[in-house]
Design a protein around this motif. Sequence first.
Motif, PDB file in Angstrom:
ATOM      1  N   ALA A   6       0.847  -1.192   0.000  1.00 16.26           N
ATOM      2  CA  ALA A   6       0.000   0.000   0.000  1.00 16.26           C
ATOM      3  C   ALA A   6       0.884   1.244   0.000  1.00 16.26           C
ATOM      4  CB  ALA A   6      -0.903  -0.012   1.232  1.00 16.26           C
ATOM      5  N   PRO A   7       0.347   2.386  -0.391  1.00 17.30           N
ATOM      6  CA  PRO A   7       1.137   3.625  -0.418  1.00 17.30           C
ATOM      7  C   PRO A   7       1.783   3.968   0.918  1.00 17.30           C
ATOM      8  CG  PRO A   7      -0.961   3.955  -1.504  1.00 17.30           C
ATOM      9  CD  PRO A   7      -1.006   2.595  -0.877  1.00 17.30           C
ATOM     10  N   CYS A   8       1.139   3.608   2.020  1.00 19.96           N
ATOM     11  CA  CYS A   8       1.633   3.931   3.361  1.00 19.96           C
ATOM     12  C   CYS A   8       2.720   2.987   3.834  1.00 19.96           C
ATOM     13  CB  CYS A   8       0.475   3.912   4.350  1.00 19.96           C
ATOM     14  SG  CYS A   8      -0.287   2.275   4.505  1.00 19.96           S
ATOM     15  N   GLY A   9       2.992   1.922   3.104  1.00 16.29           N
ATOM     16  CA  GLY A   9       3.994   0.952   3.498  1.00 16.29           C
ATOM     17  C   GLY A   9       3.423  -0.320   4.089  1.00 16.29           C
ATOM     18  N   LEU A  10       2.112  -0.376   4.239  1.00 20.31           N
ATOM     19  CA  LEU A  10       1.478  -1.601   4.708  1.00 20.31           C
ATOM     20  C   LEU A  10       1.632  -2.671   3.628  1.00 20.31           C
ATOM     21  CD1 LEU A  10      -0.496  -2.941   6.842  1.00 20.31           C
ATOM     22  CD2 LEU A  10      -2.287  -2.353   5.241  1.00 20.31           C
ATOM     23  N   VAL A  11       2.026  -3.846   4.021  1.00 19.88           N
ATOM     24  CA  VAL A  11       2.156  -4.953   3.070  1.00 19.88           C
ATOM     25  C   VAL A  11       0.785  -5.618   2.990  1.00 19.88           C
ATOM     26  CG1 VAL A  11       3.370  -7.076   2.487  1.00 19.88           C
ATOM     27  CG2 VAL A  11       4.601  -5.213   3.607  1.00 19.88           C
ATOM     28  N   CYS A  12       0.009  -5.227   1.998  1.00 15.00           N
ATOM     29  CA  CYS A  12      -1.366  -5.718   1.840  1.00 15.00           C
ATOM     30  C   CYS A  12      -1.411  -7.237   1.816  1.00 15.00           C
ATOM     31  CB  CYS A  12      -1.995  -5.184   0.560  1.00 15.00           C
ATOM     32  SG  CYS A  12      -2.201  -3.403   0.502  1.00 15.00           S
ATOM     33  N   SER A  13      -0.450  -7.841   1.148  1.00 13.36           N
ATOM     34  CA  SER A  13      -0.461  -9.292   1.009  1.00 13.36           C
ATOM     35  C   SER A  13      -0.258 -10.015   2.336  1.00 13.36           C
ATOM     36  CB  SER A  13       0.577  -9.743  -0.021  1.00 13.36           C
ATOM     37  OG  SER A  13       1.836  -9.179   0.239  1.00 13.36           O
ATOM     38  N   ARG A  14       0.070  -9.301   3.401  1.00 18.18           N
ATOM     39  CA  ARG A  14       0.171  -9.891   4.737  1.00 18.18           C
ATOM     40  C   ARG A  14      -0.993  -9.454   5.634  1.00 18.18           C
ATOM     41  NH1 ARG A  14       1.627 -14.125   4.890  1.00 18.18           N
ATOM     42  NH2 ARG A  14       1.871 -14.006   7.124  1.00 18.18           N
ATOM     43  N   CYS A  15      -1.850  -8.590   5.145  1.00 19.82           N
ATOM     44  CA  CYS A  15      -3.003  -8.103   5.910  1.00 19.82           C
ATOM     45  C   CYS A  15      -4.055  -9.211   6.002  1.00 19.82           C
ATOM     46  CB  CYS A  15      -3.589  -6.876   5.223  1.00 19.82           C
ATOM     47  SG  CYS A  15      -5.157  -6.307   5.919  1.00 19.82           S
ATOM     48  N   ASP A  16      -4.593  -9.408   7.201  1.00 15.54           N
ATOM     49  CA  ASP A  16      -5.580 -10.470   7.394  1.00 15.54           C
ATOM     50  C   ASP A  16      -6.812 -10.305   6.503  1.00 15.54           C
ATOM     51  OD1 ASP A  16      -4.036 -11.805   9.241  1.00 15.54           O
ATOM     52  OD2 ASP A  16      -5.120 -11.038  10.986  1.00 15.54           O
ATOM     53  N   GLY A  54      -6.565  -5.182  -2.143  1.00 18.47           N
ATOM     54  CA  GLY A  54      -5.447  -4.234  -2.124  1.00 18.47           C
ATOM     55  C   GLY A  54      -5.972  -2.848  -2.396  1.00 18.47           C
ATOM     56  N   CYS A  55      -5.554  -1.895  -1.602  1.00 15.70           N
ATOM     57  CA  CYS A  55      -6.192  -0.576  -1.660  1.00 15.70           C
ATOM     58  C   CYS A  55      -5.973   0.167  -2.974  1.00 15.70           C
ATOM     59  CB  CYS A  55      -5.767   0.286  -0.471  1.00 15.70           C
ATOM     60  SG  CYS A  55      -4.069   0.812  -0.484  1.00 15.70           S
ATOM     61  N   MET A  56      -4.956  -0.175  -3.723  1.00 15.38           N
ATOM     62  CA  MET A  56      -4.703   0.521  -4.980  1.00 15.38           C
ATOM     63  C   MET A  56      -5.048  -0.323  -6.207  1.00 15.38           C
ATOM     64  SD  MET A  56      -3.904   3.390  -3.758  1.00 15.38           S
ATOM     65  CE  MET A  56      -3.390   4.331  -5.184  1.00 15.38           C
ATOM     66  N   THR A  57      -5.656  -1.479  -5.992  1.00 14.08           N
ATOM     67  CA  THR A  57      -6.022  -2.361  -7.097  1.00 14.08           C
ATOM     68  C   THR A  57      -7.148  -1.735  -7.915  1.00 14.08           C
ATOM     69  OG1 THR A  57      -5.440  -4.267  -5.767  1.00 14.08           O
ATOM     70  CG2 THR A  57      -6.811  -4.677  -7.686  1.00 14.08           C
ATOM     71  N   GLU A  58      -6.928  -1.607  -9.185  1.00 11.88           N
ATOM     72  CA  GLU A  58      -7.948  -1.057 -10.080  1.00 11.88           C
ATOM     73  C   GLU A  58      -9.140  -2.003 -10.147  1.00 11.88           C
ATOM     74  OE1 GLU A  58      -8.122   1.849 -11.883  1.00 11.88           O
ATOM     75  OE2 GLU A  58      -6.281   2.489 -10.859  1.00 11.88           O
ATOM     76  N   GLY A  59     -10.297  -1.511  -9.819  1.00 11.84           N
ATOM     77  CA  GLY A  59     -11.519  -2.284  -9.952  1.00 11.84           C
ATOM     78  C   GLY A  59     -11.717  -3.363  -8.909  1.00 11.84           C
ATOM     79  N   GLY A  60     -10.755  -3.561  -8.038  1.00 15.43           N
ATOM     80  CA  GLY A  60     -10.880  -4.602  -7.025  1.00 15.43           C
ATOM     81  C   GLY A  60     -11.642  -4.120  -5.804  1.00 15.43           C
ATOM     82  N   ARG A  61     -11.984  -5.073  -4.961  1.00 16.38           N
ATOM     83  CA  ARG A  61     -12.666  -4.740  -3.708  1.00 16.38           C
ATOM     84  C   ARG A  61     -11.684  -4.039  -2.772  1.00 16.38           C
ATOM     85  NH1 ARG A  61     -14.097 -10.877  -2.939  1.00 16.38           N
ATOM     86  NH2 ARG A  61     -12.053 -10.855  -3.924  1.00 16.38           N
ATOM     87  N   LYS A  62     -12.220  -3.098  -2.007  1.00 12.71           N
ATOM     88  CA  LYS A  62     -11.411  -2.371  -1.053  1.00 12.71           C
ATOM     89  C   LYS A  62     -12.115  -2.342   0.289  1.00 12.71           C
ATOM     90  CE  LYS A  62      -9.658   0.366  -4.824  1.00 12.71           C
ATOM     91  NZ  LYS A  62     -10.118  -0.658  -5.748  1.00 12.71           N
ATOM     92  N   CYS A  63     -11.354  -2.492   1.343  1.00 13.26           N
ATOM     93  CA  CYS A  63     -11.871  -2.355   2.696  1.00 13.26           C
ATOM     94  C   CYS A  63     -12.583  -0.997   2.792  1.00 13.26           C
ATOM     95  CB  CYS A  63     -10.691  -2.417   3.657  1.00 13.26           C
ATOM     96  SG  CYS A  63     -11.079  -2.099   5.359  1.00 13.26           S
TER      97      CYS A  63
END
Length: 128
Positions: A6-16, A54-63
Motif C-alpha cells: 500500500a502507499p503507506c507501506g502496509l504490506v497488503c499481502s500480509r493483511c488479514d 489491495g487498496c490501490m487495485t484497479e476495480g478490485g474490492r477495497k476495505c
Amino acid sequence: MQINIAPCGLVCSRCDAYRATQENSPEKLELVAADWRKRYHCDDIRAELIPCDGCMTEGGRKCHHCEHSCEIRKCVGGKQVKVCSECAEYPCEKLSGFFEYVPEAQAEPMKKLLDAIAEVEKNMHSAF
C-alpha cells in the motif's frame, strides 16, 4: 502470493483482510472483523466491510475504511505515485499522523520499507 504494498507501506499481502478475501473465506473475514473490533475499539467493523484486493487495485474490492476514509490513499491517487516515498512531500503530515495511530511494532517497519524504496529509487540507474 505476490507482494502487494500500500502507499503507506502496509504490506497488503500480509493483511488479514486481504488474505481472507483472497482465500474467499467468509469465516476468516468474520474472525478478522472480530479481532479488529476489539483491537481498534470500534463496534462498527463488520465482515462485509473489510473484503479487500489491495487498496490501490484497479476495480478490485477495497476495505470500507481504505476506500472511503483513508486520506493517504486519496492523496497518492491525486499525485500519481504508487507509494508515499515517491512523493516530493515525503514524509508528510498525513503519513506521520497515520504512523501515530498504527502500533509502533508495525509503524517502524512500514517507515523503513518506505525509506528503503526511496533509497532504491534514488540510486536506480536509468538509461533514459
